[in-house]
Scaffold this motif. Sequence first.
Motif, PDB file in Angstrom:
ATOM      1  N   ARG A 263      25.158 -31.819   5.855  1.00  0.00           N
ATOM      2  CA  ARG A 263      24.112 -31.391   6.782  1.00  0.00           C
ATOM      3  C   ARG A 263      23.842 -29.903   6.602  1.00  0.00           C
ATOM      4  O   ARG A 263      24.745 -29.072   6.713  1.00  0.00           O
ATOM      5  N   LEU A 264      22.581 -29.593   6.353  1.00  0.00           N
ATOM      6  CA  LEU A 264      22.139 -28.216   6.121  1.00  0.00           C
ATOM      7  C   LEU A 264      21.210 -27.799   7.252  1.00  0.00           C
ATOM      8  O   LEU A 264      20.237 -28.490   7.546  1.00  0.00           O
ATOM      9  N   TYR A 265      21.480 -26.644   7.867  1.00  0.00           N
ATOM     10  CA  TYR A 265      20.694 -26.143   8.997  1.00  0.00           C
ATOM     11  C   TYR A 265      19.970 -24.865   8.610  1.00  0.00           C
ATOM     12  O   TYR A 265      20.551 -23.987   7.955  1.00  0.00           O
ATOM     13  N   ASP A 266      18.690 -24.761   9.017  1.00  0.00           N
ATOM     14  CA  ASP A 266      17.983 -23.514   8.740  1.00  0.00           C
ATOM     15  C   ASP A 266      18.516 -22.410   9.648  1.00  0.00           C
ATOM     16  O   ASP A 266      19.392 -22.639  10.495  1.00  0.00           O
TER      17      ASP A 266
ATOM     18  N   ASN B 179       6.799 -22.707  20.794  1.00  0.00           N
ATOM     19  CA  ASN B 179       7.866 -21.707  20.810  1.00  0.00           C
ATOM     20  C   ASN B 179       8.419 -21.494  19.408  1.00  0.00           C
ATOM     21  O   ASN B 179       8.519 -20.365  18.941  1.00  0.00           O
ATOM     22  N   ALA B 180       8.812 -22.600  18.758  1.00  0.00           N
ATOM     23  CA  ALA B 180       9.355 -22.504  17.407  1.00  0.00           C
ATOM     24  C   ALA B 180       9.537 -23.887  16.810  1.00  0.00           C
ATOM     25  O   ALA B 180       9.855 -24.849  17.510  1.00  0.00           O
ATOM     26  N   GLY B 181       9.352 -23.958  15.498  1.00  0.00           N
ATOM     27  CA  GLY B 181       9.710 -25.146  14.741  1.00  0.00           C
ATOM     28  C   GLY B 181      10.918 -24.839  13.880  1.00  0.00           C
ATOM     29  O   GLY B 181      11.081 -23.709  13.412  1.00  0.00           O
ATOM     30  N   SER B 182      11.777 -25.823  13.687  1.00  0.00           N
ATOM     31  CA  SER B 182      12.966 -25.613  12.862  1.00  0.00           C
ATOM     32  C   SER B 182      13.378 -26.952  12.271  1.00  0.00           C
ATOM     33  O   SER B 182      12.777 -27.989  12.572  1.00  0.00           O
ATOM     34  N   ALA B 183      14.427 -26.939  11.425  1.00  0.00           N
ATOM     35  CA  ALA B 183      14.831 -28.202  10.806  1.00  0.00           C
ATOM     36  C   ALA B 183      16.257 -28.131  10.293  1.00  0.00           C
ATOM     37  O   ALA B 183      16.824 -27.044  10.080  1.00  0.00           O
ATOM     38  N   HIS B 184      16.825 -29.309  10.094  1.00  0.00           N
ATOM     39  CA  HIS B 184      18.045 -29.439   9.308  1.00  0.00           C
ATOM     40  C   HIS B 184      17.917 -30.663   8.410  1.00  0.00           C
ATOM     41  O   HIS B 184      17.145 -31.566   8.685  1.00  0.00           O
ATOM     42  N   GLN B 185      18.656 -30.648   7.309  1.00  0.00           N
ATOM     43  CA  GLN B 185      18.735 -31.804   6.420  1.00  0.00           C
ATOM     44  C   GLN B 185      19.894 -32.646   6.898  1.00  0.00           C
ATOM     45  O   GLN B 185      21.022 -32.174   6.979  1.00  0.00           O
ATOM     46  N   SER B 186      19.609 -33.932   7.210  1.00  0.00           N
ATOM     47  CA  SER B 186      20.612 -34.730   7.914  1.00  0.00           C
ATOM     48  C   SER B 186      21.135 -35.932   7.147  1.00  0.00           C
ATOM     49  O   SER B 186      22.226 -36.411   7.445  1.00  0.00           O
ATOM     50  N   HIS B 187      20.372 -36.461   6.207  1.00  0.00           N
ATOM     51  CA  HIS B 187      20.786 -37.643   5.451  1.00  0.00           C
ATOM     52  C   HIS B 187      20.306 -37.451   4.020  1.00  0.00           C
ATOM     53  O   HIS B 187      19.123 -37.174   3.801  1.00  0.00           O
TER      54      HIS B 187
ATOM     55  N   ASP C 159      17.993 -39.173  -4.880  1.00  0.00           N
ATOM     56  CA  ASP C 159      16.598 -38.860  -5.184  1.00  0.00           C
ATOM     57  C   ASP C 159      15.872 -38.066  -4.114  1.00  0.00           C
ATOM     58  O   ASP C 159      14.738 -37.628  -4.322  1.00  0.00           O
ATOM     59  N   GLY C 160      16.458 -37.883  -2.954  1.00  0.00           N
ATOM     60  CA  GLY C 160      15.781 -37.144  -1.892  1.00  0.00           C
ATOM     61  C   GLY C 160      16.606 -37.078  -0.638  1.00  0.00           C
ATOM     62  O   GLY C 160      17.794 -37.421  -0.633  1.00  0.00           O
ATOM     63  N   ALA C 161      15.981 -36.640   0.454  1.00  0.00           N
ATOM     64  CA  ALA C 161      16.730 -36.457   1.696  1.00  0.00           C
ATOM     65  C   ALA C 161      15.798 -36.488   2.898  1.00  0.00           C
ATOM     66  O   ALA C 161      14.573 -36.380   2.777  1.00  0.00           O
ATOM     67  N   CYS C 162      16.420 -36.622   4.043  1.00  0.00           N
ATOM     68  CA  CYS C 162      15.714 -36.584   5.330  1.00  0.00           C
ATOM     69  C   CYS C 162      15.777 -35.179   5.907  1.00  0.00           C
ATOM     70  O   CYS C 162      16.852 -34.579   5.985  1.00  0.00           O
ATOM     71  N   LEU C 163      14.627 -34.647   6.297  1.00  0.00           N
ATOM     72  CA  LEU C 163      14.574 -33.416   7.081  1.00  0.00           C
ATOM     73  C   LEU C 163      14.276 -33.793   8.523  1.00  0.00           C
ATOM     74  O   LEU C 163      13.374 -34.593   8.797  1.00  0.00           O
ATOM     75  N   TYR C 164      15.038 -33.210   9.411  1.00  0.00           N
ATOM     76  CA  TYR C 164      14.972 -33.534  10.841  1.00  0.00           C
ATOM     77  C   TYR C 164      14.448 -32.296  11.571  1.00  0.00           C
ATOM     78  O   TYR C 164      15.172 -31.315  11.747  1.00  0.00           O
TER      79      TYR C 164
END
Length: 505
Positions: free
Chosen positions: A301-304, A409-417, A421-426
């Motif tokens: 899991r990667l968090y901005d 207010n703000a948008g943000s994301a983390h990579q969760s799965h 070949d790719g991944a989900c950004l949440y």
Amino acid sequence: MLSKEALKRKYNRGDYTVGAHTVPKFAREAAPEATTARFQTSALPAGFVENLAGLAGVTEVVTEAAAVTAGVRDWWAGTMIAETDHRGQYPDTVIVKVSSVEGIQAVLAAANEAGVPVTASAARSNVTGSALPAAGGVVLDVLALDQVLDFDEESQIITVQPGIFGDIFEQWLQDRGFTAGNWPSSFGISTVGGWVACRGAGQLSTRYGKIEDMVVGLDVVLADGTLVSTGGSPRAAVGPDLNQVFTGSEGTLGVITSVSLRVHRLPDYTKALAFGFPSFAAGLDACREILQRGANPAVLRLYDELESGVQFGHGETNVLLIADEGNPIIIDAVMAVVADVCKDAVVLDQDAILETWLDTRYLTGKSAEGFKASAGFVADTLEMVAPWSKLPGIYERVVAAINAVPGTNAGSAHQSHAYVDGACLYFSLRGTVEPDERQAWYDQVWQAVNSVLIEENASISHHHGCGLLRSPYVADSLGTGFTVLSDLKKALDPKGILNPGKLGL
């Protein structure tokens, strides 16, 4: 070294009871108060409700307005906005509770003959309105179907009814030395049937797969009351995989009455690592390299920067958390690959970061953390999936699209799965506007994001499903493939009674 229970039993920290079901106390926040709007069910055919009450397997028919409103409420932000705007009404709707497969068959047969819509419902933990009765009619409550039907321990296949809650299901398995490996954030307030119907994912999916990877076989009742069985084999080459026809169909093609799933032995070894990256794109590249070198840690899991600061107090970097469990030989090899890929990243305190994640991973409403709540505050999440080559650009474009909507207010994301070949950004969406402008802001921000995703040819959902929220975008997302889905719907449900208004159908 973490104990073997670190990733598995962390949820069991003091329980409380919701109805007859015990769930982790921090897995659920208070749902919005029900409105008391009254409505009539006179548009239902004369005598139809009375007929339902007399069917074998039907235990209760709920018709009182406030009880119906409370009994269909879900966790979708759109529902909460509507109810607090006093628009949370469901006219011409009754809740029918059943206790058997035969009851489901009888209700569907009666509704199909009368042309009355039927929306299957269980724990209602979904966040897209997928179990809301958009066209009124019957809300078919299957929560009473909550039993383990069979366990083939040698083959590691378990068969359960759709109404069994996630934590009860997992505890049953763990008491026998096994785990399903499916740990959604809604773990204590969601059911196995809901996982399958909405094509859900657990937080350890990189190791164990999404729910569609676990399904071995299904029993499904079609619109006319016919019971069919699909699958049942480890693999097959006898036409298309019919399990996948109903997995993710959100009750639009049939009502699931039993699910057979692959399960796993409980792990006895775990490891974790954590790193900081100078940019979200650099962190994504590390995730890609880890997967493409053949490693598949349970947690990747990667968090901005915004979410790294809110979640872990590391707003100066992009936090990557990696944790895995299983056979020591395999896990040590996986972590050796991870350490090599991340050798130039900043090493962080993995124990503190993992502990924080484990303590908070079942909290609902996490997208609101770090922001001031008010009568005009709205927070929601959006998960999508795309190939690695597109993800950095999509991240930048989606965050910009969120932030461009007035009132955000703000948008943000983390990579969760993540996958080879790719991944989900949440993504998290947050806005503060006047209370009567919440719906307009919400609609505008979702339209802005989905416009980007469709233009980028990304999938508009990874594991939450579509429901009412994404229904307007499904046809554009599927393109020419939508015709196949529409034709399948007409073949299996010619009168269109099953969960109308969902999946663009």
